[in-house]
Design a protein around this motif. Structure first.
Motif, short mmCIF file in Angstrom:
data_model
loop_
_atom_site.label_atom_id
_atom_site.label_comp_id
_atom_site.label_asym_id
_atom_site.label_seq_id
_atom_site.Cartn_x
_atom_site.Cartn_y
_atom_site.Cartn_z
N ALA A 61 21.11 39.19 71.60
CA ALA A 61 20.15 40.13 72.19
C ALA A 61 19.38 40.90 71.12
CB ALA A 61 20.89 41.11 73.10
N ALA A 62 19.83 40.85 69.88
CA ALA A 62 19.17 41.59 68.80
C ALA A 62 17.95 40.83 68.31
CB ALA A 62 20.15 41.82 67.65
N PRO A 63 16.96 41.52 67.73
CA PRO A 63 15.80 40.82 67.14
C PRO A 63 16.25 39.85 66.05
CG PRO A 63 15.43 43.20 67.26
CD PRO A 63 16.87 42.98 67.59
N TRP A 64 15.44 38.84 65.79
CA TRP A 64 15.84 37.80 64.84
C TRP A 64 16.14 38.37 63.46
CZ3 TRP A 64 13.33 36.82 60.28
CH2 TRP A 64 12.05 37.34 60.13
N HIS A 65 15.36 39.37 63.03
CA HIS A 65 15.57 39.92 61.69
C HIS A 65 16.85 40.75 61.62
CE1 HIS A 65 13.86 43.69 63.33
NE2 HIS A 65 12.93 42.92 63.86
N ALA A 66 17.24 41.37 62.73
CA ALA A 66 18.51 42.10 62.76
C ALA A 66 19.68 41.13 62.69
CB ALA A 66 18.59 42.96 64.03
N ARG A 67 19.53 40.00 63.36
CA ARG A 67 20.59 38.97 63.30
C ARG A 67 20.66 38.36 61.90
NH1 ARG A 67 18.71 35.13 67.74
NH2 ARG A 67 16.88 36.47 67.88
N LEU A 68 19.50 38.18 61.26
CA LEU A 68 19.50 37.68 59.88
C LEU A 68 20.21 38.68 58.96
CD1 LEU A 68 18.51 35.60 57.77
CD2 LEU A 68 16.42 36.97 57.56
N HIS A 69 19.96 39.95 59.16
CA HIS A 69 20.61 41.00 58.38
C HIS A 69 22.13 40.91 58.53
CE1 HIS A 69 21.78 44.99 56.96
NE2 HIS A 69 20.55 45.15 56.47
N ALA A 70 22.59 40.72 59.76
CA ALA A 70 24.03 40.62 60.01
C ALA A 70 24.63 39.39 59.32
CB ALA A 70 24.29 40.57 61.52
N LEU A 71 23.89 38.28 59.34
CA LEU A 71 24.38 37.06 58.71
C LEU A 71 24.48 37.23 57.20
CD1 LEU A 71 25.20 34.06 58.97
CD2 LEU A 71 22.77 33.48 58.74
N VAL A 72 23.43 37.76 56.58
CA VAL A 72 23.45 37.97 55.13
C VAL A 72 24.56 38.94 54.75
CG1 VAL A 72 22.15 38.82 53.14
CG2 VAL A 72 20.99 37.46 54.90
N THR A 73 24.74 39.99 55.54
CA THR A 73 25.81 40.96 55.29
C THR A 73 27.17 40.29 55.31
OG1 THR A 73 24.50 42.77 56.24
CG2 THR A 73 26.88 43.09 56.11
N SER A 74 27.38 39.36 56.23
CA SER A 74 28.66 38.66 56.31
C SER A 74 28.87 37.77 55.10
CB SER A 74 28.73 37.83 57.60
OG SER A 74 29.98 37.16 57.69
N VAL A 75 27.82 37.05 54.67
CA VAL A 75 27.94 36.20 53.48
C VAL A 75 28.29 37.04 52.26
CG1 VAL A 75 26.69 34.67 51.91
CG2 VAL A 75 26.38 34.43 54.38
N VAL A 76 27.60 38.18 52.09
CA VAL A 76 27.88 39.06 50.95
C VAL A 76 29.32 39.56 51.01
CG1 VAL A 76 27.30 41.26 49.87
CG2 VAL A 76 25.48 39.73 50.63
N ALA A 77 29.79 39.91 52.20
CA ALA A 77 31.16 40.42 52.35
C ALA A 77 32.18 39.38 51.92
CB ALA A 77 31.40 40.86 53.79
N VAL A 78 31.97 38.13 52.30
CA VAL A 78 32.89 37.05 51.91
C VAL A 78 32.87 36.87 50.40
CG1 VAL A 78 33.33 34.56 52.05
CG2 VAL A 78 32.76 35.85 54.12
N LEU A 79 31.68 36.87 49.81
CA LEU A 79 31.57 36.68 48.37
C LEU A 79 32.16 37.85 47.59
CD1 LEU A 79 27.95 35.23 48.22
CD2 LEU A 79 30.06 33.99 47.75
N ARG A 80 31.99 39.06 48.10
CA ARG A 80 32.57 40.23 47.43
C ARG A 80 34.09 40.20 47.50
NH1 ARG A 80 30.38 45.99 48.92
NH2 ARG A 80 31.30 46.50 46.89
N ALA A 81 34.62 39.72 48.61
CA ALA A 81 36.08 39.66 48.76
C ALA A 81 36.69 38.60 47.85
CB ALA A 81 36.44 39.39 50.22
N HIS A 82 35.90 37.58 47.50
CA HIS A 82 36.41 36.47 46.68
C HIS A 82 35.41 36.15 45.56
CE1 HIS A 82 39.23 36.03 49.98
NE2 HIS A 82 38.20 35.94 50.81
N PRO A 83 35.18 37.09 44.64
CA PRO A 83 34.11 36.92 43.64
C PRO A 83 34.31 35.72 42.71
CG PRO A 83 35.51 38.80 43.09
CD PRO A 83 35.86 38.38 44.48
N SER A 84 35.55 35.37 42.40
CA SER A 84 35.77 34.23 41.50
C SER A 84 35.38 32.91 42.14
CB SER A 84 37.25 34.17 41.06
OG SER A 84 37.57 35.28 40.25
N ALA A 85 35.37 32.90 43.47
CA ALA A 85 35.03 31.67 44.18
C ALA A 85 33.56 31.61 44.57
CB ALA A 85 35.89 31.55 45.45
N ALA A 86 32.80 32.65 44.22
CA ALA A 86 31.41 32.72 44.67
C ALA A 86 30.60 31.53 44.20
CB ALA A 86 30.77 34.01 44.16
N GLN A 87 30.83 31.09 42.96
CA GLN A 87 30.04 29.97 42.44
C GLN A 87 30.25 28.69 43.25
OE1 GLN A 87 31.76 28.27 38.62
NE2 GLN A 87 32.88 30.21 38.70
#
Length: 208
Positions: A61-87
């Motif tokens: 129900a959210a605008p497309w750009h708000a959903r994109l923001h949520a997706l990018v935020t989730s990707v960043v959260a995963v990478l921050r939690a596992h920085p050695s595996a980011a590459q």
């Protein structure tokens, strides 16, 4: 895979071997060779595990750009939690790590909804992943596994370097010396980075 991810988080990606993982799990290496023929297969499976942690269940129900923001935020959260595996997330073997397709499909669908062509959506998506990785990993010039005292000393030396520049020629640099010297990113810094990326995408989107 959870054991492999914990090993990489604690000891770094270069320590991920079938033998070392077997030691951690209390099994023989041969037990793992039933699942992975070599280290490359083990790393590919770890990529798949990392992508499975990204939340693609964005609010329809959210605008497309708000959903994109949520997706990018989730990707960043995963990478921050596992920085050695980011590459690893930047070197996707699509056939062997199919769970990346969920994030890929969601991102492309959102960008196309924003009015980008498929080709443009792919390009924006690639920049998005690079942006997320840089936000999560931080300053690539900082050596890994530094102590708090070592990091503080690096920051001190950088601050002194900026502060001793000519104030007539580099007044704004001198004024911002303390902020420029800090290489680690706060939650607010990362949130700003995500906001900037999504705002830029939205500004360029035909249906922004």
């Amino acid at each position: 895979m959870d054991g492999a991810l914990a090993l990489v988080d604690e000891e770094g990606l270069d320590k991920l071997t079938i033998r070392r993982l077997a030691q951690r799990l209390g099994v023989t290496p041969m037990a793992l060779y039933w699942h992975f023929k070599n280290k490359n297969e083990l790393q590919t499976a770890l990529i798949n595990r990392l992508w499975s942690l990204v939340d693609t269940d964005v609010d329809p129900a959210a605008p497309w750009h708000a959903r994109l923001h949520a997706l990018v935020t989730s990707v960043v959260a995963v990478l921050r939690a596992h920085p050695s595996a980011a590459q690893l997330m930047l070197s996707v073997n699509f056939e062997a790590a199919p769970l990346c397709y969920d994030s890929m499909e969601t991102a492309l669908a959102l960008l196309i909804e924003g009015g980008f062509s498929a080709e443009q959506a792919v390009a924006v998506g690639r920049y998005g992943l690079r942006t997320a990785t840089m936000l999560a990993v931080g300053d690539p010039k900082m050596p890994p596994n530094m102590t708090a005292e070592e990091i503080a000393e690096v920051h001190r030396r950088k601050r002194v370097m900026f502060e001793t520049l000519s104030p007539e020629r580099y007044g704004r640099v001198v004024e911002a010396a303390s902020a420029l010297a800090i290489s680690d990113q706060s939650d607010a810094d990362i949130a700003l980075g995500i906001d900037l990326f999504v705002a830029g995408v939205r500004a360029l989107a035909p249906n922004g």
